[in-house]
Structures are given as C-alpha cells and as structure tokens.
Motif scaffolding. Structure first.
Motif, PDB file in Angstrom:
ATOM      1  N   ARG A 157      59.394  38.464  44.613  1.00 42.90           N
ATOM      2  CA  ARG A 157      60.489  38.197  43.666  1.00 42.90           C
ATOM      3  C   ARG A 157      61.771  38.892  44.106  1.00 42.90           C
ATOM      4  O   ARG A 157      62.859  38.317  44.020  1.00 42.90           O
ATOM      5  CB  ARG A 157      60.103  38.699  42.269  1.00 42.90           C
ATOM      6  CG  ARG A 157      59.080  37.815  41.588  1.00 42.90           C
ATOM      7  CD  ARG A 157      58.827  38.318  40.175  1.00 42.90           C
ATOM      8  NE  ARG A 157      57.663  37.670  39.602  1.00 42.90           N
ATOM      9  CZ  ARG A 157      57.107  38.026  38.452  1.00 42.90           C
ATOM     10  NH1 ARG A 157      57.620  39.023  37.744  1.00 42.90           N
ATOM     11  NH2 ARG A 157      56.059  37.389  37.983  1.00 42.90           N
ATOM     12  N   LEU A 158      61.636  40.142  44.559  1.00 44.43           N
ATOM     13  CA  LEU A 158      62.837  40.877  44.982  1.00 44.43           C
ATOM     14  C   LEU A 158      63.506  40.187  46.164  1.00 44.43           C
ATOM     15  O   LEU A 158      64.726  40.071  46.227  1.00 44.43           O
ATOM     16  CB  LEU A 158      62.470  42.303  45.389  1.00 44.43           C
ATOM     17  CG  LEU A 158      62.657  43.394  44.348  1.00 44.43           C
ATOM     18  CD1 LEU A 158      62.285  44.748  44.937  1.00 44.43           C
ATOM     19  CD2 LEU A 158      64.103  43.438  43.841  1.00 44.43           C
ATOM     20  N   GLY A 169      61.257  41.692  36.319  1.00 43.83           N
ATOM     21  CA  GLY A 169      61.737  40.630  35.425  1.00 43.83           C
ATOM     22  C   GLY A 169      62.249  41.125  34.084  1.00 43.83           C
ATOM     23  O   GLY A 169      62.378  40.347  33.143  1.00 43.83           O
ATOM     24  N   SER A 183      62.381  47.341  39.639  1.00 38.76           N
ATOM     25  CA  SER A 183      63.339  46.274  39.917  1.00 38.76           C
ATOM     26  C   SER A 183      62.569  45.073  40.454  1.00 38.76           C
ATOM     27  O   SER A 183      61.746  45.210  41.362  1.00 38.76           O
ATOM     28  CB  SER A 183      64.335  46.789  40.960  1.00 38.76           C
ATOM     29  OG  SER A 183      65.201  45.777  41.362  1.00 38.76           O
ATOM     30  N   GLY A 184      62.811  43.908  39.873  1.00 37.64           N
ATOM     31  CA  GLY A 184      62.103  42.705  40.309  1.00 37.64           C
ATOM     32  C   GLY A 184      60.955  42.326  39.390  1.00 37.64           C
ATOM     33  O   GLY A 184      60.395  41.237  39.498  1.00 37.64           O
ATOM     34  N   THR A 225      65.355  39.111  33.031  1.00 36.71           N
ATOM     35  CA  THR A 225      65.050  37.724  32.654  1.00 36.71           C
ATOM     36  C   THR A 225      64.415  37.671  31.266  1.00 36.71           C
ATOM     37  O   THR A 225      64.809  36.868  30.411  1.00 36.71           O
ATOM     38  CB  THR A 225      64.061  37.117  33.676  1.00 36.71           C
ATOM     39  OG1 THR A 225      64.597  37.319  34.976  1.00 36.71           O
ATOM     40  CG2 THR A 225      63.831  35.650  33.431  1.00 36.71           C
ATOM     41  N   THR A 252      69.548  39.309  46.132  1.00 37.88           N
ATOM     42  CA  THR A 252      70.717  40.108  45.748  1.00 37.88           C
ATOM     43  C   THR A 252      70.878  41.354  46.618  1.00 37.88           C
ATOM     44  O   THR A 252      71.939  41.966  46.614  1.00 37.88           O
ATOM     45  CB  THR A 252      70.647  40.529  44.263  1.00 37.88           C
ATOM     46  OG1 THR A 252      69.345  41.042  43.983  1.00 37.88           O
ATOM     47  CG2 THR A 252      70.926  39.364  43.348  1.00 37.88           C
ATOM     48  N   ARG A 264      65.100  36.757  45.169  1.00 45.23           N
ATOM     49  CA  ARG A 264      66.311  36.862  44.359  1.00 45.23           C
ATOM     50  C   ARG A 264      67.556  36.946  45.239  1.00 45.23           C
ATOM     51  O   ARG A 264      68.631  36.520  44.844  1.00 45.23           O
ATOM     52  CB  ARG A 264      66.085  38.112  43.512  1.00 45.23           C
ATOM     53  CG  ARG A 264      67.138  38.615  42.691  1.00 45.23           C
ATOM     54  CD  ARG A 264      66.528  39.611  41.716  1.00 45.23           C
ATOM     55  NE  ARG A 264      66.960  40.957  42.053  1.00 45.23           N
ATOM     56  CZ  ARG A 264      66.761  42.019  41.282  1.00 45.23           C
ATOM     57  NH1 ARG A 264      66.073  41.895  40.166  1.00 45.23           N
ATOM     58  NH2 ARG A 264      67.210  43.185  41.639  1.00 45.23           N
ATOM     59  N   ARG A 317      77.778  42.777  41.963  1.00 41.66           N
ATOM     60  CA  ARG A 317      77.310  41.623  42.736  1.00 41.66           C
ATOM     61  C   ARG A 317      78.248  40.450  42.426  1.00 41.66           C
ATOM     62  O   ARG A 317      78.933  40.471  41.404  1.00 41.66           O
ATOM     63  CB  ARG A 317      75.889  41.248  42.301  1.00 41.66           C
ATOM     64  CG  ARG A 317      74.865  42.288  42.652  1.00 41.66           C
ATOM     65  CD  ARG A 317      73.468  41.866  42.157  1.00 41.66           C
ATOM     66  NE  ARG A 317      72.501  42.929  42.384  1.00 41.66           N
ATOM     67  CZ  ARG A 317      71.562  43.293  41.527  1.00 41.66           C
ATOM     68  NH1 ARG A 317      71.431  42.686  40.359  1.00 41.66           N
ATOM     69  NH2 ARG A 317      70.718  44.274  41.826  1.00 41.66           N
TER      70      ARG A 317
END
Ligand code: 5GP
Length: 187
Positions: free
Chosen positions: A132-133, A16, A13-14, A19, A138, A136, A43
């Motif tokens: 990145r995680l 990408g 996770s993270g 994306t 989230t 983000r 979410r």
C-alpha cells in the motif's frame, strides 16, 4: 453542556487511517478532526491549514518551547504535533475530537488524557502495508523503507490500545469504527 470525547487513531503509515477517517468524516457531523502541525513539505494538492499547518523547523521548535503541543514526535526526519488549544476549545464546545497521529504521539496523549479512546489501525499483514505504501506513490523508495522500518516498531505496540481495527476491507473496518463511537457515546 456535555464535554466532547477525545479519540486517538494511530497505526503505521499506510494502514489506511486517513482513508477510514475520511469515510467517517462524511457521515458524522459531531466529529472535529484536529489539524496537525508538521515540518514535512506539502505533497502536491496539500494546502496549509487544510491537511496540516506546514511549519518551519524553527517555528515548530518555538511552539515546543511554548508548550503549545498536546503531543509531538519526530517521525522519519520531521516533526509532527497536535496543537492543544484548538483541541480543548472543541471539546469544551461538545464536539468529539479525532486525532490521527503516529504511535509515539498517541502514547503521550494516553499519559496526559487517560480518558481518551485509543484506537490502533493495523494492516492485514506487513506485506500488504508495504504494497500500500509503495502503491500510494507519495514517498520515494528511501522514505518508504524508513516508514516501513518505523512501522515494525509501531506494530509492536498495538496491544497497548483499547481497540485494534484491522483494515482488511474498508467498509467492514468503517463499520467497526462506527461501533466503537456508538459504544462510547452510549448509543
Ligand atoms: P504523513 O507524512 O504521511 O502525512 O504522516 C506521517 C505520520 O505522522 C502518520 O502516521 C500520521 O498519522 C502521523 N501524524 C500526523 N499528524 C501527527 C501529529 O500531530 N502528531 C503525531 N505524533 N503524528 C502525526
């Protein structure tokens, strides 16, 4: 009619995955993106039947008992799984089908469907993954830490995959993935 090919994209996770795949989605009409089922809460902005089928734990467990999943796994306190029937239907229609799933599930698909193309999306470094995680936004910090702990284990499996794409730069990584599709389609 030619049957479609199954592509499995995995990685922490993270890294990408989402994306990169959303970029490809805009550019390739022959791909069908499987919609997974999960017990995690939606979410903000997520809609049932679009990003996921959001199920209760009881409903998910009922589908496990009915053998409805091609694969499923527990990931950071929730279930995630791929319903088998829609995947088979799309493959029969000639679509290439893309799964975006975590590593335990990917390995189950590899066992069941040895002809599936297995792609691991890796971050350039563990530090970058963590950044990145967190960036983000989230998940709260507790969940981020659990995802990072899981990522350490997931990264150990990357050598078991047909292709490892390092997501260092989006355009470059997208081009590399396009090359993977082209190679398997004989283009
Ligand atoms: P998220 O909660 O960030 O949407 O997803 C968490 C992780 O579960 C991600 O690595 C994502 O790729 C993975 N995942 C999503 N759908 C499935 C699925 O159907 N099966 C499995 N095994 N993992 C999934």
């Amino acid at each position: 009619m030619r049957k479609g090919k199954l592509y499995v994209f995995t990685g922490p996770s993270g890294a990408g995955k989402g994306t990169l795949l959303s970029r490809l989605r805009e550019q390739d009409g022959r791909l069908f993106y499987s919609i997974s089922a999960t017990t995690r809460a939606p979410r903000p902005g997520e809609t049932d039947g679009v990003q996921y089928y959001f199920l209760t734990k009881a409903d998910f467990e009922q589908k496990i008992a009915q053998n409805a999943f091609l694969e499923y796994a527990r990931y950071v306190d929730n279930y995630y799984g791929t319903l088998e029937a829609p995947v088979n239907a799309k493959l029969d229609e000639g679509y290439d089908v893309v799964l975006e799933i975590e590593v335990q599930g990917a390995m189950q698909v590899h066992e069941k469907r040895p002809d599936a193309v297995m792609v691991f999306i890796a971050p350039p470094s563990f530090e970058e993954l963590a950044a990145r995680l967190r960036g983000r936004g989230t998940e709260d910090e507790d969940k981020v830490l659990k995802r990072l702990e899981t990522a350490k284990e997931e990264l150990k499996h990357q050598n078991e995959f047909d292709h490892v794409v390092v997501n260092d730069e989006i355009d470059r990584a997208v081009d590399e993935i396009k090359g993977i599709f082209a190679a398997h389609r004989g283009a």
